[in-house]
Design an enzyme around this catalytic site. Sequence first.
Site, mmCIF file in Angstrom:
data_model
loop_
_atom_site.group_PDB
_atom_site.id
_atom_site.type_symbol
_atom_site.label_atom_id
_atom_site.label_comp_id
_atom_site.label_asym_id
_atom_site.label_seq_id
_atom_site.Cartn_x
_atom_site.Cartn_y
_atom_site.Cartn_z
ATOM 1 N N GLY A 76 -2.315 -0.003 -6.484
ATOM 2 C CA GLY A 76 -2.385 -1.456 -6.579
ATOM 3 C C GLY A 76 -3.155 -1.953 -7.789
ATOM 4 O O GLY A 76 -3.500 -3.129 -7.875
ATOM 5 N N GLU A 129 -1.769 10.397 -4.001
ATOM 6 C CA GLU A 129 -2.013 9.033 -4.464
ATOM 7 C C GLU A 129 -3.460 8.913 -4.934
ATOM 8 O O GLU A 129 -4.366 8.748 -4.112
ATOM 9 C CB GLU A 129 -1.779 8.039 -3.328
ATOM 10 C CG GLU A 129 -0.370 8.025 -2.801
ATOM 11 C CD GLU A 129 -0.055 6.700 -2.121
ATOM 12 O OE1 GLU A 129 0.900 6.041 -2.548
ATOM 13 O OE2 GLU A 129 -0.775 6.311 -1.189
ATOM 14 N N SER A 140 0.899 2.583 -8.335
ATOM 15 C CA SER A 140 1.453 1.718 -9.387
ATOM 16 C C SER A 140 2.748 2.249 -10.010
ATOM 17 O O SER A 140 2.974 2.122 -11.206
ATOM 18 C CB SER A 140 0.400 1.458 -10.477
ATOM 19 O OG SER A 140 -0.721 0.794 -9.917
ATOM 20 N N GLU A 158 -5.920 3.459 2.195
ATOM 21 C CA GLU A 158 -6.443 2.192 2.749
ATOM 22 C C GLU A 158 -6.894 2.390 4.200
ATOM 23 O O GLU A 158 -7.832 1.744 4.657
ATOM 24 C CB GLU A 158 -5.366 1.096 2.636
ATOM 25 C CG GLU A 158 -5.253 0.611 1.194
ATOM 26 C CD GLU A 158 -3.875 0.126 0.786
ATOM 27 O OE1 GLU A 158 -3.041 -0.167 1.658
ATOM 28 O OE2 GLU A 158 -3.632 0.047 -0.444
ATOM 29 N N LYS A 170 3.073 -2.162 3.411
ATOM 30 C CA LYS A 170 1.704 -2.552 3.806
ATOM 31 C C LYS A 170 1.763 -3.776 4.735
ATOM 32 O O LYS A 170 2.721 -3.908 5.487
ATOM 33 C CB LYS A 170 0.851 -2.791 2.559
ATOM 34 C CG LYS A 170 0.933 -1.601 1.593
ATOM 35 C CD LYS A 170 -0.125 -1.595 0.540
ATOM 36 C CE LYS A 170 0.085 -0.358 -0.335
ATOM 37 N NZ LYS A 170 -0.972 -0.177 -1.329
ATOM 38 N N HIS A 204 -3.180 7.257 4.764
ATOM 39 C CA HIS A 204 -3.147 6.451 3.536
ATOM 40 C C HIS A 204 -4.583 6.084 3.151
ATOM 41 O O HIS A 204 -5.422 5.842 4.024
ATOM 42 C CB HIS A 204 -2.303 5.192 3.759
ATOM 43 C CG HIS A 204 -2.065 4.436 2.486
ATOM 44 N ND1 HIS A 204 -3.009 3.580 1.965
ATOM 45 C CD2 HIS A 204 -1.030 4.453 1.616
ATOM 46 C CE1 HIS A 204 -2.543 3.089 0.820
ATOM 47 N NE2 HIS A 204 -1.345 3.599 0.590
ATOM 48 N N ASN A 263 6.237 1.604 0.864
ATOM 49 C CA ASN A 263 5.199 1.218 1.821
ATOM 50 C C ASN A 263 4.949 -0.284 1.674
ATOM 51 O O ASN A 263 4.339 -0.723 0.703
ATOM 52 C CB ASN A 263 3.929 2.029 1.494
ATOM 53 C CG ASN A 263 2.722 1.578 2.292
ATOM 54 O OD1 ASN A 263 2.845 0.831 3.267
ATOM 55 N ND2 ASN A 263 1.541 2.021 1.874
#
Length: 262
Positions: free
Chosen positions: A177, A171, A217, A101, A15, A99, A13
């Site tokens: 991240g 996730e 991560s 985010e 992003k 996702h 991904n």
Amino acid sequence: MPVTTRRPVVAGNWKMHMTIPEARELVLGLVGPAAGLEPAELIVIPPFTALAEISRLLEGTGIGVGAQNLFWEDRGAYTGEVSGPMLKDAGCTHVLVGHSERRQYFGETDQGVNRKVRAALRSGLTPIVCIGETLEEREACATGVRVGHQLEEALKDLGPEEASSLILAYEPVWAIGTGRTASPAQAEEVHARIRSFLEEKYGKERAAYAIILYGGSVKPANAYALFLEKDIDGFLVGGASLEAESFIGIAREALRADREVK
Ligand code: PGA
């Protein structure tokens, strides 16, 4: 069929990174090494602007191309949105849905995720449906409840056939991240729960085939140990997918673990 028939899947991904020339350079660095990584399935997930170009470059290589989001309607007056048929037209095979985010910064809800999953399937795209708990939820011992609820809502009203054609990605939000990966045991605990949820809902065989990725991560150094867990079928990679070497390194480690134990 035995569980061992699941192929390792590694999706990157990107992003909101990569101009078209940068994207081109990255995938050109993936094509050669990826050829030696059968039977792993690699998928790149560039920003919308690079999708058509990257799909064209990857044609015939076996590397899949995914989008990071889609809208649930196929067309209409929805300024700024991109639909399933448009993604298909740009050469996509997959699309991320829900996702964290998107949930965190763009108000995406479980109901919206379900509509998007159905839109993706209608367009012949494989949705990669993301679920996962926040740090507060984990600390309150609410991981199972949260993930179960997200799963229930995301798959609402899907038939067994439809539910079997998507990929799930666990996730944990606190691991995205942050450099803080879930331990293999922590991740496996949730993956096993997800698989038993699928088993209850769609039966043993369909659950055994389901692909459940871990994300948060992931890097070459932790991919092997995570992949050794029996319900982890691959990875959704953010930061480490922006360089060919680390993305390929993760796929290699997954394959190494796959060959050894699964
Ligand atoms: P990360 O991102 O690998 O940079 O933690 C994972 C993701 O958001 O899919």
